[in-house]
Write a protein that holds these residues in place. Structure first.
Motif, short mmCIF file in Angstrom:
data_model
loop_
_atom_site.label_atom_id
_atom_site.label_comp_id
_atom_site.label_asym_id
_atom_site.label_seq_id
_atom_site.Cartn_x
_atom_site.Cartn_y
_atom_site.Cartn_z
N GLU A 116 -12.57 30.53 7.80
CA GLU A 116 -13.01 31.28 8.96
C GLU A 116 -14.02 32.32 8.52
N ALA A 117 -14.94 32.66 9.44
CA ALA A 117 -16.01 33.62 9.14
C ALA A 117 -16.23 34.54 10.33
N GLU A 118 -16.78 35.70 10.03
CA GLU A 118 -17.19 36.66 11.06
C GLU A 118 -18.57 37.20 10.73
N LEU A 119 -19.39 37.37 11.75
CA LEU A 119 -20.71 38.00 11.63
C LEU A 119 -20.68 39.28 12.45
N TYR A 120 -21.33 40.32 11.93
CA TYR A 120 -21.35 41.62 12.57
C TYR A 120 -22.73 42.26 12.49
N VAL A 121 -23.02 43.13 13.45
CA VAL A 121 -24.09 44.12 13.34
C VAL A 121 -23.36 45.45 13.43
N GLY A 122 -23.29 46.17 12.32
CA GLY A 122 -22.47 47.38 12.27
C GLY A 122 -21.02 46.99 12.52
N SER A 123 -20.38 47.64 13.48
CA SER A 123 -19.00 47.29 13.81
C SER A 123 -18.91 46.32 14.99
N ARG A 124 -20.07 45.91 15.53
CA ARG A 124 -20.10 45.00 16.68
C ARG A 124 -19.99 43.55 16.24
N PRO A 125 -18.92 42.83 16.66
CA PRO A 125 -18.81 41.42 16.30
C PRO A 125 -19.88 40.60 17.03
N VAL A 126 -20.51 39.70 16.29
CA VAL A 126 -21.57 38.85 16.83
C VAL A 126 -21.09 37.41 16.97
N LEU A 127 -20.40 36.88 15.98
CA LEU A 127 -19.96 35.50 16.01
C LEU A 127 -18.72 35.35 15.16
N LYS A 128 -17.80 34.53 15.61
CA LYS A 128 -16.65 34.13 14.79
C LYS A 128 -16.70 32.62 14.69
N ALA A 129 -16.39 32.10 13.51
CA ALA A 129 -16.45 30.66 13.30
C ALA A 129 -15.27 30.21 12.45
N THR A 130 -14.87 28.97 12.69
CA THR A 130 -13.89 28.32 11.83
C THR A 130 -14.51 27.02 11.35
N GLY A 131 -14.07 26.55 10.21
CA GLY A 131 -14.64 25.32 9.68
C GLY A 131 -13.65 24.52 8.87
N VAL A 132 -13.97 23.25 8.75
CA VAL A 132 -13.25 22.32 7.88
C VAL A 132 -14.29 21.72 6.95
N PHE A 133 -14.02 21.74 5.67
CA PHE A 133 -14.94 21.23 4.66
C PHE A 133 -14.27 20.15 3.84
N LYS A 134 -14.99 19.07 3.59
CA LYS A 134 -14.53 17.98 2.73
C LYS A 134 -14.87 18.35 1.29
N LEU A 135 -13.86 18.41 0.44
CA LEU A 135 -14.08 18.70 -0.97
C LEU A 135 -14.58 17.44 -1.67
N MET A 136 -15.62 17.61 -2.46
CA MET A 136 -16.27 16.49 -3.13
C MET A 136 -16.22 16.70 -4.65
N PRO A 137 -15.05 16.61 -5.27
CA PRO A 137 -14.91 16.97 -6.68
C PRO A 137 -15.71 16.11 -7.65
N ARG A 138 -16.09 14.90 -7.25
CA ARG A 138 -16.83 14.03 -8.18
C ARG A 138 -18.34 14.28 -8.13
N HIS A 139 -18.78 15.15 -7.23
CA HIS A 139 -20.20 15.46 -7.12
C HIS A 139 -20.49 16.75 -7.87
N LYS A 140 -21.61 16.78 -8.54
CA LYS A 140 -22.02 17.97 -9.26
C LYS A 140 -22.72 18.93 -8.30
N ASN A 141 -22.59 20.22 -8.58
CA ASN A 141 -23.30 21.23 -7.80
C ASN A 141 -24.78 21.12 -8.12
N ILE A 142 -25.62 20.86 -7.11
CA ILE A 142 -27.05 20.70 -7.35
C ILE A 142 -27.80 21.99 -7.03
N GLY A 143 -27.09 23.06 -6.75
CA GLY A 143 -27.71 24.34 -6.39
C GLY A 143 -27.99 25.12 -7.59
#
Length: 143
Positions: A116-143
């Motif tokens: 889950e994530a939250e975005l803010y401007v100061g103390s004002r909430p702008v967006l809340k998000a939830t996510g599901v991510f597939k873990l890819m352990p056999r892939h190398k980080n290309i970043g």
């Protein structure tokens, strides 16, 4: 604020330099590590906005997706792909405002991570998000 003015991040934020081409193009983004995790931020510019002069929803969602992915990487040290992201738009940001956010993993298995994530401007909430991510352990980080 013009597109060429200093991004003027708050104290302790440093320029993020290891992002992919899409995110780098949309930035510049900044980050800091805290005792409780991490915070990413961006100075909103006119190019981040829609025709109403407020931050484009797609920009907010892309920023939140990056936060969620960062949380998954920090928690699992595994490359992961977004499977699903749900967003609640609570308010917006305007050019010149400092937009920041953070995220955390709420549960991780061997194959997926929930977060889950939250975005803010100061103390004002702008967006809340939830996510599901597939873990890819056999892939190398290309970043």
């Amino acid at each position: 604020m013009s597109e060429t003015e200093d991004d003027n991040p708050p104290e302790d934020f440093i320029l993020s330099t290891s992002r992919g081409p899409y995110t780098t193009h949309n930035g510049p983004f900044f980050h800091k590590v805290t005792a409780n995790g991490f915070v990413h931020g961006v100075r909103v510019k006119k190019r981040h906005c829609n025709s109403r002069g407020i931050t484009h929803g797609g920009m907010l969602m892309a920023f939140a997706d990056g936060l969620l992915g960062t949380a998954v990487w920090r928690e699992t040290q595994t490359v992961a792909l977004t499977v699903r992201m749900n967003s609640d738009f609570l308010s917006s940001a305007r050019p010149g405002e400092w937009l920041e956010g953070t995220a955390r993993v709420t549960r991780a298995t061997r194959s997926v991570a929930f977060c889950e994530a939250e975005l803010y401007v100061g103390s004002r909430p702008v967006l809340k998000a939830t996510g599901v991510f597939k873990l890819m352990p056999r892939h190398k980080n290309i970043g």
